[in-house]
Write a protein that holds these residues in place. Sequence first.
Motif, PDB file in Angstrom:
ATOM      1  N   ASN A   1      28.007   8.565  14.348  1.00 16.89           N
ATOM      2  CA  ASN A   1      28.819   7.170  14.876  1.00 16.89           C
ATOM      3  C   ASN A   1      30.528   7.700  14.311  1.00 16.89           C
ATOM      4  OD1 ASN A   1      30.304   4.917  14.704  1.00 16.89           O
ATOM      5  ND2 ASN A   1      28.663   3.739  14.158  1.00 16.89           N
ATOM      6  N   SER A   2      31.317   7.842  15.404  1.00 20.79           N
ATOM      7  CA  SER A   2      32.608   8.414  15.091  1.00 20.79           C
ATOM      8  C   SER A   2      33.508   7.138  14.585  1.00 20.79           C
ATOM      9  CB  SER A   2      33.426   8.676  16.482  1.00 20.79           C
ATOM     10  OG  SER A   2      33.387   7.682  17.388  1.00 20.79           O
ATOM     11  N   GLN A   3      32.874   5.959  14.487  1.00 19.77           N
ATOM     12  CA  GLN A   3      33.546   4.783  13.991  1.00 19.77           C
ATOM     13  C   GLN A   3      33.532   4.806  12.257  1.00 19.77           C
ATOM     14  OE1 GLN A   3      35.720   2.908  15.700  1.00 19.77           O
ATOM     15  NE2 GLN A   3      35.259   4.289  17.295  1.00 19.77           N
ATOM     16  N   ASP A   4      32.319   4.842  11.808  1.00 19.46           N
ATOM     17  CA  ASP A   4      32.006   4.735  10.341  1.00 19.46           C
ATOM     18  C   ASP A   4      31.789   6.130   9.725  1.00 19.46           C
ATOM     19  OD1 ASP A   4      29.298   5.103  10.789  1.00 19.46           O
ATOM     20  OD2 ASP A   4      29.102   3.143  10.489  1.00 19.46           O
ATOM     21  N   ARG A   5      31.256   7.187  10.644  1.00 19.79           N
ATOM     22  CA  ARG A   5      30.694   8.192  10.237  1.00 19.79           C
ATOM     23  C   ARG A   5      29.620   8.361   9.029  1.00 19.79           C
ATOM     24  NH1 ARG A   5      33.254  12.005  12.670  1.00 19.79           N
ATOM     25  NH2 ARG A   5      33.065  13.860  11.707  1.00 19.79           N
ATOM     26  N   LYS A   6      29.045   7.405   8.839  1.00 22.51           N
ATOM     27  CA  LYS A   6      27.889   7.024   7.924  1.00 22.51           C
ATOM     28  C   LYS A   6      26.653   6.812   8.667  1.00 22.51           C
ATOM     29  CE  LYS A   6      31.092   5.049   4.627  1.00 22.51           C
ATOM     30  NZ  LYS A   6      31.543   4.007   3.860  1.00 22.51           N
ATOM     31  N   THR A   7      26.728   6.473  10.023  1.00 23.86           N
ATOM     32  CA  THR A   7      25.400   6.142  10.481  1.00 23.86           C
ATOM     33  C   THR A   7      25.300   6.831  11.952  1.00 23.86           C
ATOM     34  OG1 THR A   7      26.423   4.499  11.939  1.00 23.86           O
ATOM     35  CG2 THR A   7      25.270   3.811   9.897  1.00 23.86           C
ATOM     36  N   TRP A   8      23.877   7.069  12.299  1.00 25.29           N
ATOM     37  CA  TRP A   8      23.623   8.088  13.550  1.00 25.29           C
ATOM     38  C   TRP A   8      23.727   6.675  14.694  1.00 25.29           C
ATOM     39  CZ3 TRP A   8      23.939  13.133  13.879  1.00 25.29           C
ATOM     40  CH2 TRP A   8      23.846  13.883  12.635  1.00 25.29           C
ATOM     41  N   ILE A   9      24.025   7.405  16.042  1.00 26.33           N
ATOM     42  CA  ILE A   9      23.684   6.350  17.170  1.00 26.33           C
ATOM     43  C   ILE A   9      22.635   7.235  17.970  1.00 26.33           C
ATOM     44  CG2 ILE A   9      24.784   5.802  19.186  1.00 26.33           C
ATOM     45  CD1 ILE A   9      27.636   5.575  17.789  1.00 26.33           C
ATOM     46  N   ILE A  10      21.657   6.351  18.242  1.00 23.22           N
ATOM     47  CA  ILE A  10      20.686   7.064  19.143  1.00 23.22           C
ATOM     48  C   ILE A  10      21.005   6.505  20.549  1.00 23.22           C
ATOM     49  CG2 ILE A  10      18.097   7.491  19.568  1.00 23.22           C
ATOM     50  CD1 ILE A  10      19.355   8.186  16.614  1.00 23.22           C
ATOM     51  N   LEU A  11      20.893   7.374  21.723  1.00 19.80           N
ATOM     52  CA  LEU A  11      21.369   7.035  22.861  1.00 19.80           C
ATOM     53  C   LEU A  11      20.021   7.499  23.666  1.00 19.80           C
ATOM     54  CD1 LEU A  11      24.735   8.926  22.813  1.00 19.80           C
ATOM     55  CD2 LEU A  11      24.300   6.057  23.247  1.00 19.80           C
ATOM     56  N   ILE A  12      19.807   6.514  24.732  1.00 20.43           N
ATOM     57  CA  ILE A  12      18.945   7.050  25.592  1.00 20.43           C
ATOM     58  C   ILE A  12      19.319   7.205  27.201  1.00 20.43           C
ATOM     59  CG2 ILE A  12      16.470   6.460  26.559  1.00 20.43           C
ATOM     60  CD1 ILE A  12      15.765   5.416  23.868  1.00 20.43           C
TER      61      ILE A  12
ATOM     62  N   ARG B   1      11.408  11.584  32.321  1.00 24.26           N
ATOM     63  CA  ARG B   1      12.393  10.655  32.842  1.00 24.26           C
ATOM     64  C   ARG B   1      13.441  10.223  31.811  1.00 24.26           C
ATOM     65  NH1 ARG B   1      11.241   4.432  34.389  1.00 24.26           N
ATOM     66  NH2 ARG B   1      13.435   3.921  34.705  1.00 24.26           N
ATOM     67  N   TRP B   2      13.125  10.345  30.432  1.00 24.04           N
ATOM     68  CA  TRP B   2      14.173   9.825  29.402  1.00 24.04           C
ATOM     69  C   TRP B   2      14.825  11.132  28.634  1.00 24.04           C
ATOM     70  CZ3 TRP B   2      15.076   5.063  30.297  1.00 24.04           C
ATOM     71  CH2 TRP B   2      14.102   4.002  30.792  1.00 24.04           C
ATOM     72  N   LEU B   3      15.797  11.062  28.257  1.00 21.81           N
ATOM     73  CA  LEU B   3      16.669  12.050  27.460  1.00 21.81           C
ATOM     74  C   LEU B   3      17.159  11.215  26.039  1.00 21.81           C
ATOM     75  CD1 LEU B   3      17.912  14.884  26.973  1.00 21.81           C
ATOM     76  CD2 LEU B   3      19.806  14.079  28.259  1.00 21.81           C
ATOM     77  N   ALA B   4      16.660  11.343  24.932  1.00 24.96           N
ATOM     78  CA  ALA B   4      17.129  10.833  23.921  1.00 24.96           C
ATOM     79  C   ALA B   4      18.114  11.873  23.159  1.00 24.96           C
ATOM     80  CB  ALA B   4      15.971  10.537  22.615  1.00 24.96           C
TER      81      ALA B   4
END
Length: 183
Positions: free
Chosen positions: A103-114, A95-98
Motif C-alpha cells: 500500500n503506497s499510502q500507509d506502507r504498513k499493509t498489503w493490497i491484494i488485487l484480482i 481465469r484469475w490473476l492475484a
Amino acid sequence: TDLSNEAVLPWGSMLYVHDVIPNPADPDMLLISSTGIHDYSGIYFIFSLDVSNRLNQPAQSALKLEVARSGSPGGVPGVLSPTGFPSLLVSENGRWLAMTELNSQDRKTWIILIHDLQTGTTSEVSDDVPAMPGNFPLLDWSGDGQWLLIGDRDSLHLIAPEHGYEELIAHDFDACSNIVWAD
C-alpha cells in the motif's frame, strides 16, 4: 523494447522484468510482471504474452498490457519481499490473476488485487493484510480456481472473486510460513 512499446512508454524508456509465469490452463500464455525504472519507477505493469500466436504469426502482436498500477508489486525489494515468492499467481482454471502490492499510502499493509483475464477488469479485494514485521502475504488458489486463500501473520482470507465474497478468519499461529489449499 516490446514491453515498453505495449505500455506506451516514450522511446528509450525501460522496464525491469520481475516474474514470468505460465497460465496453468494455457501453457502458451505467459504472464509477465515488470516495473518501470528511472522516470517510471513506482509504476508496474502486468502483460500477457501468447507464445503460440507469436510463433505462428510473428507479424501479429501477441503481447497485451493487462494491468498498469502505481506502487510496488510484492512490496519494496530488499525491504519486505523475500526472495522466491512471485508477486502474482494465476488460478488453476486460468481465469484469475492475484497480485500483491504494498500500500503506497500507509506502507504498513498489503493490497491484494484480482485481475479477471477474461474481462480485463481488476478489483481490489483486500487492503488490510499487515506488512510488518516483514511478513509477506502468501497466496494459493483452489484446484477449481473459484477460491483464493491468503495467509498472513494472524489471519486467513478466503475470497471467491466471481461472487464478490470475502471472509476473514483470525488465527494465533504467527509462526506460519506456508499455506496450501487442499481440495
